[in-house]
Every structure is written in structure tokens, then in C-alpha cells.
Write an enzyme that holds these catalytic residues in place. Structure first.
Site, short mmCIF file in Angstrom:
data_model
loop_
_atom_site.label_atom_id
_atom_site.label_comp_id
_atom_site.label_asym_id
_atom_site.label_seq_id
_atom_site.Cartn_x
_atom_site.Cartn_y
_atom_site.Cartn_z
N GLY A 98 17.11 4.19 11.85
CA GLY A 98 16.52 2.94 12.34
C GLY A 98 16.34 2.94 13.85
O GLY A 98 16.35 1.89 14.49
N ASP A 146 8.27 -1.37 17.62
CA ASP A 146 8.85 -0.06 17.94
C ASP A 146 8.07 0.64 19.04
O ASP A 146 8.62 1.17 20.00
CB ASP A 146 8.89 0.82 16.69
CG ASP A 146 9.69 0.18 15.56
OD1 ASP A 146 10.40 -0.80 15.82
OD2 ASP A 146 9.58 0.66 14.42
N TYR A 196 9.72 -2.41 1.16
CA TYR A 196 9.21 -2.87 2.46
C TYR A 196 7.82 -3.48 2.27
O TYR A 196 7.52 -4.57 2.75
CB TYR A 196 9.16 -1.70 3.45
CG TYR A 196 8.57 -2.03 4.80
CD1 TYR A 196 9.37 -2.57 5.81
CD2 TYR A 196 7.22 -1.82 5.08
CE1 TYR A 196 8.83 -2.89 7.05
CE2 TYR A 196 6.68 -2.13 6.31
CZ TYR A 196 7.49 -2.66 7.29
OH TYR A 196 6.96 -2.98 8.52
#
Length: 352
Positions: A98, A146, A196
Site C-alpha cells: 500500500g 498516489d 475494489y
């Protein structure tokens, strides 16, 4: 020419970045390093895997190289013609914990190509190109956090990012007397990508029923329209997680680190029972840490169904229980977790 782009950890704001929500990531002191030079064909070499991918034209390879190919294709969509290059990749970002190794590879690639060919792409262009490469070419419909953290971060600060407007501010990470760790559970359950995508669909379905175009316009009153059930749980998590990000920003500004620990535990409970993306292994780690002196807070990080747990502890406290946690985890699950101490870092940059 060499560049490096950092991985990132998200302090709080999980599964909010693709729902127009708030997030609070910071870049970490682990990097993808990338060296670029001219070549007669596209050639991508991974030092970690000792593997080379050669391409006469930019096409899908179904390998790690797709992150770079996707970035080049997105840059070309913007009207640039990229000549063949050789790109060597080296990374010390753990994969699957992660910590966004893929986003770091994308951002490093986009930045290196921009610098090497003198394209002068702005940081926000680099972020958007990187995200679009992952969504359009690699096929993971991720949010933008991210890539944003890997490009924009500043050492000793977290980025308070509004993923709807892309407005952001730097918030000081005053962690004197405290440490941040990520514990990699070293499990990745098969459900991760299918669940997801399902969560994204559930969120879109909930918005349709409520009749709003963004969760930012959803009120508590609107929740009645969902008639309980799964969709209500998903939306509750998003609304409450956004509130927790705002509270965490306030606590950071007021130097109230202990308060943040409480928000981390609340976030984990929400991801466990409302968003339902945690797993036995990460739940075990968080429950174990809750009982221990000197541990301020912990929660799962990343997409879920395995991956990592972020921990804030008082300086020196975590090391004293590391072995005990490792042994108990091993006796329960038959695998050993991996521990990473993390410091903040600047975003993507050239290596002198």
C-alpha cells in the site's frame, strides 16, 4: 539522466480519492530511481527483477513495463512524439504494502521523459498523465492521490488534498517524539481488484439513487433514500472518513498527535464494518496494537484485502513489541509480517 520519485503513505482518507473526497498523504523515503538514455528501440530494464523488455513499437506487455509504456502513450496523446529510449528502473519501495510503487514508477517515467526531451510538463500534467496511464492502459481505475503525492510532496509535510478540485495545502508533520511505521501483512487476497471495482460501482449506484453528482453534495438527510443495507454503509464510510480527514488536519496543526491516533482507529473500524475492505490479517494487527502501551493509533492502508497497516507510535515503543507481534501473527497465519519505519520525503526530482 537520472530521476527518483517517492512512494507514499496516506495518513487518513481511505477510498475517498475516487469519490471526490479529502485525503492526507505524504511521500516516504523509499523511491523508484530511473535512468534514461537514447536507444534505437524502446528498452525497459528492471534491476529488481533482472528483466529486460524490448519493444519496436509501444504495445501492451502485460508486465511491469506497461506502467512506462502507458505513460509514453499518454504523453504522445498530448501531441508529442517520443523517440525510442532505454529506461533502467531500480526501486526500494515494497510492492503490495500500500505504498504506491506503481504511481512512483509512473511519475518517475513522466518526469524523466519530460526532462530528457525538454517537454517542460508541469507537475499537474505529470500527475494527470500518470493517473491516465494507469486507468487507460494498465486498466486500474484508480484515484489521483498516489500520483499527486509522488509528484508534489514536501519533506516534513503532509498534503491535504481535495480530490474534487485538486486544491491542496501543505500541513506540517510535527512528529517530534513519535514515529510512523507500516506493517506489511504479506497477504494479498484474490478479491482485491474485483472488490475494489465493485466498491466503485456501489458508490456510483448510491449517487444515482440519491440523485446527486458528487458525494460532496450528499447530506445526512440524503442517506434515508438508501433504505439501509450495503449502499448506506458504503456512503456512511465516505462521509465520515472525509470528516476524519478534516479533524486530522486540525489536530496536526494543533500538534495533537494523540487525537490523530483515535481517528486512525475509527477509520479502520469503518473500513472493516462499513466499507468492508479489511481482512483477518490486518484486523488482527490493528487489534493487537490497540492493547499496547505507546501505540497511538493504527489502521489498514491502501485498497484493502491484505496490504499494509500504518502505525503511529511514541518513539521507541514499537520496537519493543515488534518481535511479539511477529510471533503471534506467525502462529495465527503461518506467515511473517514485514516492518518499515517511514520518514517523509520530497516529491519527484532529478538525481544530481
Amino acid at each position: 539522466m537520472k530521476v527518483k520519485a517517492p512512494g507514499r503513505v496516506n495518513l487518513i482518507g481511505e477510498h475517498t480519492d475516487y469519490n471526490d473526497g479529502f485525503v492526507l498523504p505524504f511521500a516516504i523515503d523509499r523511491y523508484v530511481e530511473l535512468e534514461i538514455e537514447e536507444s534505437d528501440k524502446f528498452c525497459f530494464y528492471s534491476n529488481n527483477l533482472n528483466e529486460e523488455v524490448k519493444l519496436s513499437s509501444l504495445q501492451k506487455t502485460n508486465s511491469w513495463a506497461d506502467y512506462i509504456v502507458g505513460v509514453i502513450k499518454e504523453i504522445e496523446k498530448r501531441g508529442y512524439k517520443i523517440q525510442p529510449v532505454k529506461i533502467k528502473v531500480d526501486s526500494n519501495i515494497p510492492i503490495g504494502a500500500g505504498l504506491s510503487s506503481s504511481a512512483a514508477l509512473e511519475v518517475a517515467s513522466a518526469y524523466a521523459i519530460s526532462e530528457y526531451f525538454g517537454l517542460n510538463l508541469s507537475k499537474i500534467d505529470i500527475v494527470k498523465i500518470s493517473r491516465e496511464a494507469e486507468a487507460n492502459f494498465v486498466g486500474v481505475n484508480c484515484g489521483i492521490m498516489d500520483q499527486f503525492a509522488s509528484a508534489f510532496s514536501k519533506k516534513d509535510y503532509a498534503i491535504f488534498l481535495d480530490t474534487m478540485t485538486l486544491d491542496f495545502q501543505f500541513v506540517p508533520l510535527n512528529l517530534k517524539g513519535y514515529e510512523i511505521f507500516v506493517i506489511d501483512s504479506n497477504v494479498k487476497h484474490e478479491l482485491s481488484s474485483s472488490e475494489y471495482n465493485l466498491r466503485r460501482q456501489e458508490c456510483e449506484s448510491a449517487l444515482e439513487i440519491i440523485g446527486k453528482d458528487s458525494f460532496r453534495n450528499v447530506t445526512r438527510e440524503d442517506l434515508k433514500l438508501l433504505n439501509g443495507g450495503t449502499l448506506l454503509k458504503r456512503v456512511q464510510h465516505i462521509l465520515e472518513e472525509n470528516e476524519r480527514v478534516l479533524k486530522t488536519v486540525k489536530a496536526l496543526k494543533e500538534n495533537e498527535i494523540e487525537r490523530i491516533g483515535e481517528y486512525l482507529y475509527q477509520s479502520h473500524e469503518s473500513l472493516r464494518y462499513l466499507y468492508e475492505v479489511s481482512c483477518d490479517e490486518t484486523d488482527f494487527i490493528v487489534d493487537f496494537l490497540k492493547e499496547k502501551d505507546g501505540i497511538i493509533g493504527a489502521r489498514m492502508v491502501g485498497g484493502g484485502f491484505g496490504g499494509g497497516v500504518i502505525v503511529i507510535s511514541k518513539e521507541g515503543s514499537f520496537e519493543s513489541i515488534e518481535k511479539l507481534l511477529e510471533n503471534e501473527y506467525y502462529s495465527r497465519f503461518g506467515i511473517r509480517p514485514t516492518f518499515y519505519k517511514l520518514n517523509s520525503s520530497d516529491g519527484v526530482t532529478k538525481i544530481k
